[in-house]
Scaffold this motif. Structure first.
Motif, PDB file in Angstrom:
ATOM      1  N   MET A  39      44.759  45.247  20.638  1.00 35.25           N
ATOM      2  CA  MET A  39      46.027  45.023  21.309  1.00 35.25           C
ATOM      3  C   MET A  39      45.863  43.902  22.321  1.00 35.25           C
ATOM      4  O   MET A  39      44.849  43.799  22.992  1.00 35.25           O
ATOM      5  N   ARG A  40      46.876  43.066  22.433  1.00 33.68           N
ATOM      6  CA  ARG A  40      46.821  41.937  23.358  1.00 33.68           C
ATOM      7  C   ARG A  40      46.747  42.412  24.802  1.00 33.68           C
ATOM      8  O   ARG A  40      47.415  43.362  25.200  1.00 33.68           O
ATOM      9  N   SER A  41      45.921  41.736  25.603  1.00 39.41           N
ATOM     10  CA  SER A  41      45.812  42.049  27.023  1.00 39.41           C
ATOM     11  C   SER A  41      46.981  41.401  27.754  1.00 39.41           C
ATOM     12  O   SER A  41      46.921  40.224  28.123  1.00 39.41           O
ATOM     13  N   LEU A  42      48.027  42.155  27.986  1.00 34.23           N
ATOM     14  CA  LEU A  42      49.231  41.615  28.613  1.00 34.23           C
ATOM     15  C   LEU A  42      49.149  41.637  30.128  1.00 34.23           C
ATOM     16  O   LEU A  42      49.744  40.797  30.803  1.00 34.23           O
ATOM     17  N   VAL A  43      48.409  42.616  30.674  1.00 31.92           N
ATOM     18  CA  VAL A  43      48.338  42.770  32.129  1.00 31.92           C
ATOM     19  C   VAL A  43      46.874  42.877  32.547  1.00 31.92           C
ATOM     20  O   VAL A  43      46.146  43.744  32.062  1.00 31.92           O
ATOM     21  N   THR A  44      46.462  41.999  33.439  1.00 31.23           N
ATOM     22  CA  THR A  44      45.070  41.986  33.886  1.00 31.23           C
ATOM     23  C   THR A  44      45.008  41.766  35.394  1.00 31.23           C
ATOM     24  O   THR A  44      45.967  41.288  36.017  1.00 31.23           O
ATOM     25  N   ILE A  45      43.865  42.133  35.963  1.00 33.17           N
ATOM     26  CA  ILE A  45      43.611  41.846  37.382  1.00 33.17           C
ATOM     27  C   ILE A  45      43.022  40.447  37.470  1.00 33.17           C
ATOM     28  O   ILE A  45      41.994  40.157  36.849  1.00 33.17           O
ATOM     29  N   GLN A  46      43.685  39.569  38.225  1.00 31.44           N
ATOM     30  CA  GLN A  46      43.245  38.182  38.292  1.00 31.44           C
ATOM     31  C   GLN A  46      43.191  37.678  39.728  1.00 31.44           C
ATOM     32  O   GLN A  46      43.926  38.147  40.601  1.00 31.44           O
ATOM     33  N   LYS A  47      42.294  36.703  39.940  1.00 32.18           N
ATOM     34  CA  LYS A  47      42.132  36.098  41.261  1.00 32.18           C
ATOM     35  C   LYS A  47      42.999  34.844  41.374  1.00 32.18           C
ATOM     36  O   LYS A  47      43.091  34.054  40.435  1.00 32.18           O
ATOM     37  N   VAL A  48      43.635  34.676  42.504  1.00 35.91           N
ATOM     38  CA  VAL A  48      44.446  33.483  42.755  1.00 35.91           C
ATOM     39  C   VAL A  48      43.512  32.301  42.992  1.00 35.91           C
ATOM     40  O   VAL A  48      42.699  32.306  43.917  1.00 35.91           O
ATOM     41  N   LYS A  49      43.626  31.283  42.115  1.00 34.45           N
ATOM     42  CA  LYS A  49      42.747  30.116  42.223  1.00 34.45           C
ATOM     43  C   LYS A  49      43.216  29.158  43.305  1.00 34.45           C
ATOM     44  O   LYS A  49      42.414  28.512  43.985  1.00 34.45           O
ATOM     45  N   SER A  50      44.532  29.039  43.457  1.00 37.71           N
ATOM     46  CA  SER A  50      45.068  28.127  44.472  1.00 37.71           C
ATOM     47  C   SER A  50      46.520  28.476  44.764  1.00 37.71           C
ATOM     48  O   SER A  50      47.188  29.128  43.962  1.00 37.71           O
ATOM     49  N   THR A  59      46.824  46.933  30.861  1.00 36.16           N
ATOM     50  CA  THR A  59      48.062  47.001  30.077  1.00 36.16           C
ATOM     51  C   THR A  59      48.465  48.453  29.819  1.00 36.16           C
ATOM     52  O   THR A  59      49.608  48.842  30.069  1.00 36.16           O
ATOM     53  N   GLU A  60      47.540  49.245  29.303  1.00 31.77           N
ATOM     54  CA  GLU A  60      47.860  50.628  28.955  1.00 31.77           C
ATOM     55  C   GLU A  60      48.061  51.487  30.199  1.00 31.77           C
ATOM     56  O   GLU A  60      48.932  52.365  30.221  1.00 31.77           O
ATOM     57  N   LYS A  61      47.287  51.251  31.236  1.00 32.15           N
ATOM     58  CA  LYS A  61      47.422  52.042  32.461  1.00 32.15           C
ATOM     59  C   LYS A  61      48.809  51.913  33.072  1.00 32.15           C
ATOM     60  O   LYS A  61      49.328  52.856  33.674  1.00 32.15           O
ATOM     61  N   LEU A  62      49.414  50.737  32.923  1.00 30.26           N
ATOM     62  CA  LEU A  62      50.739  50.507  33.485  1.00 30.26           C
ATOM     63  C   LEU A  62      51.845  50.683  32.450  1.00 30.26           C
ATOM     64  O   LEU A  62      53.017  50.391  32.731  1.00 30.26           O
ATOM     65  N   ASN A  63      51.466  51.141  31.253  1.00 27.59           N
ATOM     66  CA  ASN A  63      52.438  51.423  30.186  1.00 27.59           C
ATOM     67  C   ASN A  63      53.294  50.197  29.850  1.00 27.59           C
ATOM     68  O   ASN A  63      54.516  50.298  29.654  1.00 27.59           O
TER      69      ASN A  63
END
Length: 334
Positions: free
Chosen positions: A1-12, A113-117
């Motif tokens: 399944m596509r990773s639609l939602v991830t934890i990401q760091k703000v680069k700028s 993605t799945e955790k946030l439905n």
């Protein structure tokens, strides 16, 4: 399944001209318009990619006026799509991590993605009779989804200096034809379709006489292409009849994808079309910015093309990604 939602760091973080309340956050290869002061460089946030469909939840209610959808295909929720705000392209949604206590233990890069439905937004691709579903796509028949380059910038470095090719991303619906152990079958992106001559997904077989041709070829093979034409998406190619443009050829004997030249040669022998070639080179050296510019442009019909697909010439699936045309995304309808 596509990773639609991830934890990401703000680069700028960048200011937006003439805006006292909004600024631009860069995440991976994407940019999002966010509230001024909500993020600083290095902060972690929950990033929802374009095509995410968020459930009804108090945390997303600020999206109701622009993004709430309720239809038979998707149900109720909030659709995330490419937008322009204050003259800036906003691709996705970024929300501070502290708004999600259930994600407190998640680290950068985690797929939530799945955790946030969250589901993928579904746009019906065809008004035609696709055919009768007889089961799931058989085991071993590969899916055709390509990753967007903004979510995998490391692929630019991986392909750098290698022979490459760029093809046009056609605007249609994915159609698979396989010949395995003397059986021919057809699939949509995810389902196997019954052999019926008027079924859309069997059009390539009957139009190009593939029952006879693949039996004569005699080897296990999987051909994946884009079915385009009247009643499919918006027929941006303005085709008068259904056409099939192959972009993947998997040799069922070796379980490997054919190199570009071998795939094109085989398709020519079978009398079937391949996706249009835009460019070939011996040493890939594109940046994200130059690829985004290259993805712009028109089909011969004069309408915005969907984008491009970039691959390794010798091993097409070793490095493979799509670059979508932002002009087309901004005009996308529900």
């Amino acid at each position: 399944m596509r990773s639609l939602v991830t934890i990401q760091k703000v680069k700028s973080i960048a200011a937006i001209q003439d805006s006292d309340f909004l600024e631009l956050a860069c995440i991976m290869g994407w940019q999002c318009v966010v509230k001024k002061g909500e993020f600083k460089e290095g902060d972690l946030g929950v990033y929802f990619e374009v095509d995410s469909f968020l459930p009804v939840d108090e945390r997303y209610e600020f999206l109701r006026a622009s993004s709430f959808r309720d239809n038979v295909d998707n149900g109720q929720g909030f659709r995330i799509k490419t937008m322009k705000m204050r003259g800036q392209l906003s691709q996705g949604l970024l929300i501070p991590l502290d708004k999600f206590p259930e994600l407190a233990d998640c680290t950068e890069g985690a797929d939530v993605t799945e955790k946030l439905n969250v589901k993928k937004w579904y746009i019906p691709e065809t008004a035609n009779a696709g055919g009768s579903i007889i089961g799931e796509r058989p085991y071993g028949i590969p899916a055709s989804d390509e990753i967007r380059i903004q979510s995998a910038l490391e692929l630019l470095e991986e392909l750098k200096g290698k022979p490459y090719y760029i093809t046009t991303k056609m605007d249609g619906t994915s159609g698979i034809v396989y010949y395995i152990d003397e059986k021919i079958g057809c699939c949509s992106r995810n389902k196997e379709i019954k052999d019926e001559q008027d079924a859309l997904y069997w059009t390539p077989v009957y139009k190009y006489g593939l029952k006879e041709k693949l039996a004569k070829y005699g080897k296990n093979i999987v051909l994946t292409g884009e079915i385009c034409g009247p009643g499919i998406q918006r027929n941006k190619l303005r085709l008068a009849e259904i056409e099939w443009y192959v972009f993947d050829v998997k040799d069922g004997e070796s379980n490997r994808y054919m190199a570009y030249d071998d795939a094109v040669k085989l398709c020519a022998e079978l009398g079937i079309k391949t996706v249009p070639l835009e460019e070939r080179g011996e040493a890939f050296d594109y940046s994200l910015e130059t690829l985004l510019e290259k993805a712009r442009g028109k089909y011969p019909s004069g309408l915005d093309k969907e984008g491009i697909v970039v691959r390794d010439s010798n091993s097409p699936k070793a490095v493979s990604f799509k670059v979508l045309n932002n002009d087309a995304l901004l005009k996308e309808k529900d």
